[in-house]
Every structure is written in structure tokens, then in C-alpha cells.
Design a protein around this motif. Structure first.
Motif, PDB file in Angstrom:
ATOM      1  N   GLY A   1       0.813  -1.291   0.099  1.00  0.00           N
ATOM      2  CA  GLY A   1       0.113   0.028  -0.274  1.00  0.00           C
ATOM      3  C   GLY A   1       0.706   1.323   0.044  1.00  0.00           C
ATOM      4  O   GLY A   1       0.375   2.437   0.467  1.00  0.00           O
ATOM      5  N   ASP A   2       2.005   1.325  -0.587  1.00  0.00           N
ATOM      6  CA  ASP A   2       2.692   2.640  -0.606  1.00  0.00           C
ATOM      7  C   ASP A   2       2.708   3.323  -1.958  1.00  0.00           C
ATOM      8  O   ASP A   2       3.312   4.176  -2.224  1.00  0.00           O
ATOM      9  N   GLY A   3       1.709   2.758  -2.943  1.00  0.00           N
ATOM     10  CA  GLY A   3       1.581   3.661  -3.986  1.00  0.00           C
ATOM     11  C   GLY A   3       2.177   3.208  -5.263  1.00  0.00           C
ATOM     12  O   GLY A   3       1.840   3.766  -6.538  1.00  0.00           O
ATOM     13  N   ALA A   4       3.018   1.863  -5.112  1.00  0.00           N
ATOM     14  CA  ALA A   4       3.915   1.543  -6.197  1.00  0.00           C
ATOM     15  C   ALA A   4       4.085   0.005  -6.096  1.00  0.00           C
ATOM     16  O   ALA A   4       4.113  -0.491  -5.066  1.00  0.00           O
ATOM     17  N   VAL A   5       4.172  -0.530  -7.283  1.00  0.00           N
ATOM     18  CA  VAL A   5       4.718  -2.137  -7.165  1.00  0.00           C
ATOM     19  C   VAL A   5       6.110  -2.021  -7.501  1.00  0.00           C
ATOM     20  O   VAL A   5       6.683  -1.788  -8.320  1.00  0.00           O
ATOM     21  N   ASP A   6       6.855  -2.732  -6.275  1.00  0.00           N
ATOM     22  CA  ASP A   6       8.199  -2.631  -6.277  1.00  0.00           C
ATOM     23  C   ASP A   6       8.716  -3.927  -5.753  1.00  0.00           C
ATOM     24  O   ASP A   6       8.154  -4.955  -5.615  1.00  0.00           O
ATOM     25  N   ALA A   7      10.138  -4.163  -5.470  1.00  0.00           N
ATOM     26  CA  ALA A   7      10.656  -5.163  -4.973  1.00  0.00           C
ATOM     27  C   ALA A   7      10.355  -5.706  -3.666  1.00  0.00           C
ATOM     28  O   ALA A   7      10.134  -6.862  -3.326  1.00  0.00           O
ATOM     29  N   THR A   8       9.777  -4.749  -3.032  1.00  0.00           N
ATOM     30  CA  THR A   8       9.231  -4.953  -1.548  1.00  0.00           C
ATOM     31  C   THR A   8       8.118  -5.989  -1.712  1.00  0.00           C
ATOM     32  O   THR A   8       7.818  -6.869  -0.994  1.00  0.00           O
TER      33      THR A   8
ATOM     34  N   TYR B   1       4.250  -0.263 -12.483  1.00  0.00           N
ATOM     35  CA  TYR B   1       3.207   0.614 -12.150  1.00  0.00           C
ATOM     36  C   TYR B   1       3.116   1.558 -10.693  1.00  0.00           C
ATOM     37  O   TYR B   1       3.633   0.742  -9.635  1.00  0.00           O
ATOM     38  N   TYR B   2       2.645   2.565 -10.676  1.00  0.00           N
ATOM     39  CA  TYR B   2       2.729   3.001  -9.544  1.00  0.00           C
ATOM     40  C   TYR B   2       1.412   4.254  -9.646  1.00  0.00           C
ATOM     41  O   TYR B   2       0.869   4.631 -10.706  1.00  0.00           O
ATOM     42  N   SER B   3       1.095   4.791  -8.496  1.00  0.00           N
ATOM     43  CA  SER B   3       0.038   5.671  -8.596  1.00  0.00           C
ATOM     44  C   SER B   3       0.198   7.197  -8.598  1.00  0.00           C
ATOM     45  O   SER B   3       1.352   7.466  -8.125  1.00  0.00           O
ATOM     46  N   THR B   4      -0.593   7.996  -9.321  1.00  0.00           N
ATOM     47  CA  THR B   4      -0.292   9.360  -9.444  1.00  0.00           C
ATOM     48  C   THR B   4      -0.312  10.132  -8.040  1.00  0.00           C
ATOM     49  O   THR B   4       0.231  11.154  -7.980  1.00  0.00           O
TER      50      THR B   4
END
Length: 274
Positions: free
Chosen positions: A214-221, A265-268
Motif C-alpha cells: 500500500g505504498d502507491g507503487a509495485v516494487d521489489a518489496t 506501475y505506480y499511483s499518481t
């Protein structure tokens, strides 16, 4: 419902929104403790919005799957009776598609934000998402928000999808505000240079899956969390890592996660951190 509790609810509205002196809400409950009726006045706005989640919205389907609602049987699923967003909203009949809210995909959160300054959160509600993308309250009706004198935006959050933000809604002071994110890519606001905020399947636009933390982006975490649950073979649970919302973490979830990570992908909304 007793008179004292009704007055307490009215008082709570007045305290939270002191500038709105006529926004009174009264609730009635059924024997299971579910809201079945509410009375309101014209200072409240009904929000008629639609949104689709990539995970349960699959190629060839007309609507999103509601596997979590009836995972074990017709009246027994994995969806929690209390919302997962900390709103303390309860729907005791969430495992029953014949309940007042009908078929349910999952809990979802809606925020009303200031249009000029989207970092400013005006209101927030934990709500229910139906298979056709409609967002409803726990009594099955359109959610109500206190009317605003200036334009607003609608922000949509799901526990393992990338949040989206609407374009400005000019009138949000009475009646019903309609906003359908599924009809066009540009219904989800994005700043110049930002990635597309939604994807397309079956001619409709959906929210990207994969933002597990839920940090606004799809990443390694997110991938690390998902891989752990995949290796542990978790299933039969309400899991944030179950991005396709079918009750377990498997190769399908891994494929969706890998695609989301590769595309970054990430949120604006990360541009409007408070």
C-alpha cells in the motif's frame, strides 16, 4: 435503534464536519446488526461510482469474480466482517450473497479529496465493491458523503491494487455525483510523465494489481512479500498477496505480480503526499 444512539450519531457528524450543520444521518439495523435503512437530508451527496480490479477481473468475464465471498460455501467465505482499512466498518452478512449488499468482491476505500489540492483528504469511507464494479455501503445503497462547496476528486484504494484518482468533479454539494472509472483511461487522473493509471480488458478499464504494502507503487518489496507467501503455499486465507482474489497465492498471482513489477506501475497519488 434507541434514541440515545441516534443522537450520538448525529452529534458525531456535526463534530467531524462542523461547517455542515444540517448533515444528519439516522440508521436502522436488522437483527444481524446490519444497516438496512438510513435517513439523510440534501446536505449529503450520493456517490455513484464504478471501478474494476485487475485481479478478479479476468479475460472473457463480464464481471469480477466474487470467489472470496463464498469460498467455503454459499454462506461462508474469506471476506472479513470488519473492513481492512481501519475504518471499523462492520458488515456481519458479508459471506452471504443474498444479504442486503448482495454479491461482494471485497472491501474498498473511497476518499473525497480537494480538487485543487489532492493531498487534502476531506472524507474517507470503507465500502463494498460489487462484481459489476459498483461501490456500495454496507446497507447496499450508494455511499453518502457530506457535500462540499468547491470541486473535489475521488481517490480509490484497494488493499493490493494501485490506487487511482479521479479528475475534478465540479459539483459535489447535493444530489448524486456519477463517476465511472471503467469507461476510459483518462477517467483516472495522471500528471504529465506518469505511467498509465489503468489497464484494459474486455473493453473496460481496471486498476493495476500488485501494490501489496500500500505504498502507491509495485516494487521489489511487494515481490518479496508475495514470494514468501507463494513459497509457504498459503491458501484458504484472506491474504494481501492473493492479488487475483481467489483464496490462495499461486502461479497466477506470481504472473500478475511479475508483469506489474516489470512495468513499474505506480499511483499518481504519490505526487500528492500530505
Amino acid at each position: 435503534m434507541n434514541t440515545h444512539l441516534t443522537r450520538m450519531m448525529i452529534l458525531a457528524v456535526a463534530i467531524i464536519f462542523p461547517g455542515i450543520i444540517h448533515a444528519q444521518i439516522k440508521f436502522n439495523y436488522d437483527n444481524a446488526g446490519n444497516r438496512i435503512k438510513r435517513e439523510l437530508n440534501s446536505s449529503l451527496v450520493q456517490l455513484d461510482t464504478k471501478v474494476l480490479l485487475r485481479g478478479p477481473y479476468r479475460p472473457g468475464q463480464v464481471n469480477m469474480a466474487s470467489d472470496l465471498q463464498t469460498y467455503f460455501s454459499a454462506n461462508s467465505g474469506l471476506l472479513p466482517t470488519t473492513d481492512p482499512y481501519g475504518g471499523n466498518v462492520v458488515y456481519n452478512n458479508i459471506g452471504n450473497p443474498a444479504g442486503v449488499a448482495g454479491p461482494v468482491v471485497d472491501w474498498i476505500k473511497i476518499e473525497i479529496r480537494d480538487a485543487a489540492n489532492p493531498a487534502a483528504k476531506l472524507q474517507s469511507k470503507s465500502l463494498l465493491l460489487k462484481p459489476n464494479g459498483a461501490v456500495v455501503d454496507v446497507d447496499g445503497t450508494l455511499p453518502k458523503f457530506v457535500g462540499q462547496s468547491s470541486p473535489v476528486r475521488v481517490a480509490v484504494f484497494h488493499r493490493n491494487h494501485v490506487a487511482i484518482l479521479s479528475n475534478p468533479i465540479a459539483s459535489f454539494n447535493a444530489g448524486t455525483a456519477v463517476y465511472d472509472f471503467t469507461t476510459a483511461l483518462n477517467k483516472a487522473s495522471q500528471l504529465p510523465g506518469d505511467l498509465a493509471q489503468m489497464g484494459l480488458i474486455n473493453g473496460k478499464w481496471y486498476m493495476w494489481a500488485g501494490d501489496i504494502n500500500g505504498d502507491g507503487a509495485v516494487d521489489a518489496t511487494d515481490m518479496t512479500i508475495a514470494n514468501k507467501d507463494f513459497l509457504d503455499g498459503l491458501y484458504d486465507q484472506y491474504l494481501f498477496t492473493d492479488v487475483n482474489l481467489d483464496g490462495g497465492v499461486d502461479a497466477t498471482d506470481g504472473s500478475i505480480m511479475n508483469n506489474a513489477l516489470i512495468n513499474g506501475y505506480y499511483s499518481t497519488l504519490i505526487n500528492y503526499a500530505p
